[in-house]
Motif scaffolding. Structure first.
Motif, PDB file in Angstrom:
ATOM      1  N   GLU A  10     -34.233  26.787  14.800  1.00  0.00           N
ATOM      2  CA  GLU A  10     -33.353  27.329  13.763  1.00  0.00           C
ATOM      3  C   GLU A  10     -34.045  27.336  12.399  1.00  0.00           C
ATOM      4  OE1 GLU A  10     -30.339  29.410  12.438  1.00  0.00           O
ATOM      5  OE2 GLU A  10     -30.507  28.810  14.535  1.00  0.00           O
ATOM      6  N   GLU A  11     -34.790  26.275  12.085  1.00  0.00           N
ATOM      7  CA  GLU A  11     -35.519  26.226  10.816  1.00  0.00           C
ATOM      8  C   GLU A  11     -36.612  27.299  10.773  1.00  0.00           C
ATOM      9  OE1 GLU A  11     -35.303  21.544   9.519  1.00  0.00           O
ATOM     10  OE2 GLU A  11     -36.564  22.093  11.235  1.00  0.00           O
ATOM     11  N   ILE A  12     -37.290  27.500  11.879  1.00  0.00           N
ATOM     12  CA  ILE A  12     -38.326  28.532  11.942  1.00  0.00           C
ATOM     13  C   ILE A  12     -37.703  29.919  11.773  1.00  0.00           C
ATOM     14  CG2 ILE A  12     -40.003  29.647  13.480  1.00  0.00           C
ATOM     15  CD1 ILE A  12     -40.570  26.793  14.585  1.00  0.00           C
ATOM     16  N   LYS A  13     -36.579  30.149  12.439  1.00  0.00           N
ATOM     17  CA  LYS A  13     -35.883  31.435  12.314  1.00  0.00           C
ATOM     18  C   LYS A  13     -35.500  31.687  10.861  1.00  0.00           C
ATOM     19  CE  LYS A  13     -31.888  33.839  14.234  1.00  0.00           C
ATOM     20  NZ  LYS A  13     -30.723  33.721  15.116  1.00  0.00           N
TER      21      LYS A  13
END
Length: 123
Positions: A10-13
């Motif tokens: 989610e953080e990468i997205k």
């Protein structure tokens, strides 16, 4: 400089959304359309493997291709932990840009950037 922890999916997205977010912020300011466009596409790669749209070669706006090189220089410098007083050696710069020329970077702009950096380091 200490390395960050591994990021969640989610953080990468969310990270990969930053060109669109930056584009919207800059576009909201009258007169900065060209800069907003460059922000949107500055993570596109010459070989088409960048993001957010996977544009390739000259389909990437010129200003974005230019900013990609400058942005990566700054990031590369930070990633290696150099501070402003040390800087990168010309060997570091040559190796990094030679390795990424025509894959990540526009080859012509890359050559111009390297020529500029050589001149700056001579002075």
């Amino acid at each position: 400089m200490e390395k960050q922890k591994d990021f969640s999916d989610e953080e990468i997205k969310e990270f990969y959304r930053h060109p669109q977010i930056g584009n919207r912020i800059i576009r909201s300011m009258f007169g900065y359309e060209e800069i907003a466009t460059a922000e949107l596409y500055h993570h596109e790669w010459w070989n088409g493997r960048g993001y957010p749209y996977g544009l390739k070669g000259e389909d990437i706006p010129y200003m974005a291709r230019f900013i990609t090189i400058v942005d990566s220089y700054d990031w590369h410098k930070l990633e290696l932990g150099y501070d402003e007083s040390e800087g990168l050696t010309m060997e570091d710069i040559e190796a990094y840009y030679t390795d990424n020329k025509a894959t990540r970077f526009d080859p012509e702009i890359c050559d111009q950037f390297l020529a500029f950096m050589r001149k700056q380091l001579e002075n």
